[in-house]
Each structure stands twice: as C-alpha cells, then as structure tokens.
Design an enzyme around this catalytic site. Structure first.
Site, PDB file in Angstrom:
ATOM      1  N   LEU A  61      44.162  42.371  48.151  1.00 54.28           N
ATOM      2  CA  LEU A  61      43.491  41.596  47.115  1.00 54.28           C
ATOM      3  C   LEU A  61      41.962  41.614  47.213  1.00 54.28           C
ATOM      4  O   LEU A  61      41.402  41.530  48.298  1.00 54.28           O
ATOM      5  CB  LEU A  61      43.948  40.135  47.213  1.00 54.28           C
ATOM      6  N   HIS A 106      47.904  40.060  39.869  1.00 51.55           N
ATOM      7  CA  HIS A 106      46.478  39.755  39.977  1.00 51.55           C
ATOM      8  C   HIS A 106      45.726  41.001  39.523  1.00 51.55           C
ATOM      9  O   HIS A 106      46.092  42.116  39.896  1.00 51.55           O
ATOM     10  CB  HIS A 106      46.150  39.422  41.441  1.00 51.55           C
ATOM     11  N   GLU A 140      39.427  36.694  42.886  1.00 50.78           N
ATOM     12  CA  GLU A 140      38.851  36.365  41.592  1.00 50.78           C
ATOM     13  C   GLU A 140      37.424  35.836  41.770  1.00 50.78           C
ATOM     14  O   GLU A 140      36.598  35.913  40.857  1.00 50.78           O
ATOM     15  CB  GLU A 140      39.731  35.271  40.983  1.00 50.78           C
ATOM     16  N   PHE A 181      36.150  30.078  38.028  1.00 53.01           N
ATOM     17  CA  PHE A 181      37.362  30.860  38.297  1.00 53.01           C
ATOM     18  C   PHE A 181      38.068  31.124  36.974  1.00 53.01           C
ATOM     19  O   PHE A 181      37.803  30.440  35.982  1.00 53.01           O
ATOM     20  CB  PHE A 181      38.276  30.065  39.245  1.00 53.01           C
ATOM     21  N   ARG A 188      49.982  31.280  36.617  1.00 52.71           N
ATOM     22  CA  ARG A 188      49.206  30.358  37.435  1.00 52.71           C
ATOM     23  C   ARG A 188      47.716  30.642  37.316  1.00 52.71           C
ATOM     24  O   ARG A 188      47.309  31.805  37.287  1.00 52.71           O
ATOM     25  CB  ARG A 188      49.620  30.493  38.903  1.00 52.71           C
ATOM     26  N   ARG A 201      44.561  35.478  34.578  1.00 49.12           N
ATOM     27  CA  ARG A 201      44.986  36.718  35.228  1.00 49.12           C
ATOM     28  C   ARG A 201      45.921  37.561  34.387  1.00 49.12           C
ATOM     29  O   ARG A 201      45.842  38.790  34.412  1.00 49.12           O
ATOM     30  CB  ARG A 201      45.680  36.370  36.537  1.00 49.12           C
ATOM     31  N   HIS A 221      51.322  39.564  42.877  1.00 50.61           N
ATOM     32  CA  HIS A 221      50.558  38.602  43.660  1.00 50.61           C
ATOM     33  C   HIS A 221      51.236  37.266  43.902  1.00 50.61           C
ATOM     34  O   HIS A 221      51.172  36.710  45.000  1.00 50.61           O
ATOM     35  CB  HIS A 221      49.232  38.361  42.927  1.00 50.61           C
ATOM     36  N   GLN A 239      53.323  36.915  38.832  1.00 50.04           N
ATOM     37  CA  GLN A 239      51.964  37.209  38.388  1.00 50.04           C
ATOM     38  C   GLN A 239      51.373  38.463  39.030  1.00 50.04           C
ATOM     39  O   GLN A 239      51.446  38.625  40.247  1.00 50.04           O
ATOM     40  CB  GLN A 239      51.070  36.026  38.748  1.00 50.04           C
TER      41      GLN A 239
END
Ligand SMILES: Cc1cc2nc3c(=O)[nH]c(=O)nc-3n(C[C@H](O)[C@H](O)[C@H](O)COP(=O)(O)OP(=O)(O)OC[C@H]3O[C@@H](n4cnc5c(N)ncnc54)[C@H](O)[C@@H]3O)c2cc1C
Length: 568
Positions: A243, A233, A246, A117, A381, A277, A346, A231
């Site tokens: 979405l 994404h 990821e 990730f 994050r 991100r 996000h 954030q």
C-alpha cells in the site's frame, strides 16, 4: 485453559476489547489468543490515520458531518444509527488513546494534527506521520500488559465450539508444540481481522489476513454479512501491491496517466484525487483499459502517483515510510520520480454478522474489528474509518463480553472437538501431495482478481466461480503438509489458512452473483446502476450442514439520511 473472556486476535480490535474488558472488571480472567506475536498484527501496517471530528484544523467540522460523509461513502448501505454511534464516539476514543500515550503528530499549537482524506468533507484524519497503525498497536499492547491481560501468542484458532445455543470455547493449535487444545470461555470475541488475502498477490494485506474467524463462523453455521463488498485501494505499488497510503494524496499527490493528465478531473471534478476509494480505483482501471496507462516489460499495467511537487522536506516529514517502501520495492525515490501504482485488494467491508452490541446470534460469541460487519462501512469504507471502527467496537465488545461472563456459567460439552480437529490435521500429514500450496494460492489470487476484481460482470463471474469450485476440490484432494514435524510447523498453518481463504472466496463469489446492481466497491458492467428498489439490503448468508447456502435479505437502517445519488 479456562477464561471468563477469550479474545481471538491481537490487532487493534482485539487489544482494545481486552483493555476495555479488564478495566470493566479486573477480577475476571481475560486472555488474548493470537496466531502471530501481537505487534505483528496487520493493524501495525496501517499508515494514513484515524478519523475523528476534533475540528483542530477545520473548526466547522463536527460529528454529524463525519456521520453523513460515512453514510454517503458507504453508498447508503451502512446502518445509519451504527455510523452515528461510531462518529460521536470518535473524539472521546482519540483522547483516550492520547492519554494512553499514542504519539500523534501535532500542529504548532500542540493539538493533534489532522489531514484531508478521501471522501471526507473536512480535514479530519488524525495521524502519526505515516505510521498510525504501528504506534496504536504498540501502545495498546503495552497497556494490555500493564493491566495484566493474559496472552497466548502463536496459537492458531481452529474452530468455534458451541452447544447450539451458547459458546463453549474454541479449539486451537499451539504452533510451538503442534498440540490441539479446547480452550473454554464464557464469552469469546472474534477479532481475527480481514480476508483480502483471497486476492493473493494482488493485495495490500499481510500474509495472515486470511479470514480465519469468518471462516470458522461459517463452519459453525452462523451468518456472515455483505461478503460481496471488498474494497480495492487505488494506490498499491505496481510490483508488490504494497500500500501507498491515501495520505500521499491527502498531502497533495497527483494521479497522472500516460499523457501527463490529472485524469481525476474527468471523474470527480470537485474532490479530484480525494474522491472515495471505489471511485478512484474505477477511474484508474478505466484509464488503463482505455489505453492511457503505462505498461512495464513484464506486462504490468499502472498509472503514476506524483509527489515530486511536494518537495523533499514534506515527503520526509509526513511520508517517510512511503518513501522507504517505494525505494525498496520499486527502486523509485518519490522525491525525484512519480510512483508506479495500481489498485490493490485492501479491505473487507463484509464479515461476521453482529448487531450494534457486537453480538452474533450465538450466545456468548461476539465479533469486533475488520472481521465484523456491524455495518458502518456499507458498500465502501472511507479511509481512516477502519482504525476508528476497530477501537470503537472493540471497546463495545469488551464491555458486552464482560457483562455476559458476569451473569452466565461456563457451558459444558465439546470434549470430542479436539479429536475431530486432530483427525483432520492428521489427514493432511498422511496425504500424498500432488500439487503445491504456492501454486494453488497464486491460482486463487488470479481467479479472484480476474473474475471478481474492480469491474465484474455476470458471465465472467460465472466462469470464475466454476474455476474456483475446481480449485477448491483440488486443494482438498491434492495438497498435503510436506513438513512432517510438529514443532513450529508453518507449512501446516499456511495450509489451514488456505482452506479458510477458499471458504471465504466461495461465499464471496456466491454473494457477488446474487447482487445484480452496482453499489460502492461492487461494480458490475452488466448492471452499472445502483438499484435501491431491489437491492438496498444486506446479504446475510449462512451455511447449511449439506454445504449449501441460506441467503437472507437483512434490513438496512436508513433512519437518518434518505439515500441519494453520490456526487463528488
Ligand atoms: C497496509 C494497510 C494500511 C491501512 N491503513 C489504514 C489507515 O491508515 N487507516 C485506517 O483506518 N485503516 C487502515 N487500514 C485498515 C485497518 O488497518 C484494518 O482494517 C484494521 O487494522 C484491522 O484490525 P483488526 O484488529 O480487526 O485485525 P488485525 O490487525 O488484522 O488483527 C487480526 C488478529 O487476529 C489474529 N488471528 C487471525 N486469525 C487467527 C487464528 N486463526 N488464530 C489466532 N489468531 C488469529 C492475528 O494474529 C491478529 O492478531 C489499513 C490496512 C492495511 C492492510
């Protein structure tokens, strides 16, 4: 309507709090109150997975590496002992959930599978195909029912009631009947989720992610923290902003510009598509701004996420939901064609200010989940760390609230609060509407995306803040509840949610203007560098009675790792 512990929110954070509370003391009266049926909470939309250094795929992984990756990912704004606590709890809590029955995807040897990730140095993200949140939420709900937790479903919390020192309870609207009630509790946990819906139309979040708990905290005169950090994404679908996990890049997906180049080679040569991100979102926007993106007939700009080389079998096994969403919402089958994507608002790193024990400054009031800011995510994050945060701190909040309820009495007072809320709601029914909620919501999303988006600067933010102030004023003058019935009035609920969004957008804009640097998700073109000397602090903001803000600088715990430049 009296409980020892009342938990507002039935997502992963609320349900884990409830479970840890009933297990801690089964004799207490514990209830979860939620504006949606529990399994419709946004946690159910989480796709890619949850991080824990189980070392099932990479035997060299460990909790300390997870701690460091998280701190580095946060651009050194996370509180380091809090991060360490979360990362060391992670393997234990994954096993707890495994024993409850969460159906994780498995390796051939039967162990829980883990995928790479963004921003992680090892393959650490445990998953269940691309439906991690869905299976977690359903299992936790099942278990909460099994242990006898009470549920008040489709109740909308309006305000926090307190006597200045201790919490008394909350006022809430029973959506089914239209009645407002005072619900008393010795301890209240706010697990009301995030607020990315302030970017209406440009967000991956469910309609209900409107920051109701965070807005109520502001109205109660209590502090919120790091609100400027929101954030984006990198991969939302072009048209709907829904979405694409990821995990799609974790499984090997490429990001391509209009020349067919894997442009991440320029921005993050070693991590490529799996950089964090904030960096990937900025890279995509830079490609688009410099003319290397695509544009459709309706003027939407985007780049490509290419999965075609992964092959049909892998896509069907590991990313079935992504394929379904892409076909339904873009008319594109990722087995055959690249997916058109653009960054999408996000996740809220900021939220209700708490300490490591999930306590707010008001006695008996706790917060957990995306609504809370401990802080473990700092300025950015890492993917897979939120599902972890919500269960780790949900558990802490549940236990702490039980301890409080065991040793304290119900606080008295608060009777007039129901009448205050009823009066406010009545004005919304009585008012003559001259504008529509739908229009104003879109306007809010446009202002936030254009002026407080992936890239910001002082002049654009000032202009955006002026537009926002004007919108807020119109919303409180020109919007009314058009549907006059009491029963299941979603028009009323939507309007109340919108007022909360405005409250959050205002404080986010204010906080953004104060921070004259770039850090993590927060990027200013007029201050492109991180400035540890002047801005390595948490912004802690509360609202005074006259509506002005009190702005404090909270210390950041950097006791483990010295802040360094982030390179990927
Ligand atoms: C599309 C998507 C995919 C994601 N994927 C991942 C992932 O793969 N891995 C990861 O780690 N993170 C992921 N995240 C982030 C993560 O899912 C969320 O941060 C997390 O689930 C939030 O959990 P929560 O319990 O705090 O809030 P939520 O799940 O949002 O629940 C909030 C609860 O509060 C209740 N509530 C809110 N306001 C009120 C009110 N006024 N009155 C009564 N009840 C109220 C709601 O009814 C709901 O039950 C994803 C997020 C999104 C949007």
């Amino acid at each position: 309507m009296k409980f020892d512990v009342l938990i507002v929110g039935a997502g992963g954070a609320g349900l884990y709090s409830a479970l840890s509370a009933v297990q801690e003391n089964p004799d207490l009266k514990i209830a979860v109150l939620s504006k949606v049926y529990p399994t419709r909470s946004h946690t159910g939309a989480a796709q890619g997975g949850i991080n824990a250094a189980l070392a099932n795929v990479d035997p060299t992984d460990n909790e300390e590496a997870h701690t460091f990756d998280t701190i580095k990912g946060s651009d050194y704004l996370a509180d380091q002992q809090a991060v360490r606590f979360m990362c060391y709890e992670a393997p234990r809590i994954i096993r707890e959930m495994e024993h409850m029955g969460v159906p994780f995807s498995r390796l051939n040897n039967g162990k829980i599978a883990q995928r790479p990730f963004g921003g992680a140095s090892k393959d650490r993200t445990c998953y269940s195909a691309d439906k991690m949140g869905h299976v977690m939420l359903h299992t936790l709900y099942e278990q909460a029912i099994r242990y006898g937790v009470n549920f008040l479903n489709e109740w909308f919390m309006l305000n926090i009631v307190h006597n200045g020192e201790q919490v008394i309870g909350v006022t809430a609207l029973n959506i089914a009947t239209g009645e407002v009630k005072l619900i008393r509790a010795k301890a209240v946990i706010l697990a009301t989720g995030g607020h990315s819906r302030i970017y209406w139309g440009y967000t991956s979040n469910a309609l209900g992610c409107t920051g109701d708990g965070t807005a109520a905290v502001l109205r109660a005169g209590l502090p919120v923290k790091d609100m400027e950090f929101l954030q984006f994404h990198p991969t939302g679908l072009r048209k709907s902003a829904i979405l694409v996990t990821e995990g799609a890049r974790g499984e090997g997906g490429y990001l391509l510009n209009n020349r067919g180049e894997r442009f991440m080679a320029k921005y993050a040569p070693s991590k490529m598509e799996l950089a964090p991100r904030d960096l990937v979102s900025r890279s995509i926007m830079t490609e688009i701004r410099e003319g290397r993106g695509f544009k459709d007939e309706e003027g939407r700009e985007y780049v490509h996420l290419d999965l075609t080389h992964l092959g049909a079998e892998k896509i069907k096994e590991r990313l079935p939901q992504i394929r379904e969403l892409t076909i339904d919402f873009e008319g594109v089958d990722p087995i055959k064609e690249p997916i058109p994507i653009k960054p999408t608002a996000h996740y809220a790193m900021g939220g209700i200010d708490t300490n490591l024990r999930c306590e707010t400054p008001l006695k008996g009031l706790y917060a957990a989940g995306e609504a809370q800011c401990v802080s473990v995510h700092g300025a950015n994050r890492l993917g897979g760390n939120s599902l972890l945060d919500i269960v780790v701190f949900g558990k802490v909040a549940g236990k702490e609230a039980v301890r409080f309820a065991e040793t304290n009495q119900f606080a008295s007072g608060g009777e007039g609060k129901v009448a205050d809320d009823e009066k406010f709601i009545q004005t919304l029914f009585d008012r003559k509407g001259t504008e529509t909620l739908g229009d104003l919501r879109n306007e809010l999303g446009e202002i936030m995306f254009r002026h407080f988006g992936v890239f910001k600067n002082g002049a654009e933010m000032e202009e955006g803040y002026r537009k926002l102030k004007n919108l807020i004023e119109r919303a409180h003058r020109n919007l009314a509840v058009e549907d006059k019935s009491k029963v299941f009035n979603t028009d009323l609920v939507s309007l109340l949610e919108f007022y909360n969004l405005l409250e959050i957008a205002d404080v986010l804009a204010y906080a953004s203007l104060q921070r004259k640097e770039s850090r993590g998700s927060f990027t200013r073109t007029d201050y492109p560098k991180r400035d540890d000397e002047n801005f390595l602090y948490h912004s802690v903001i509360s609202k005074r009675e006259d509506g002005s803000y009190d702005y404090q600088k909270g210390e950041v715990d950097i006791s483990l790792y010295e802040p360094a430049e982030r390179k990927y």
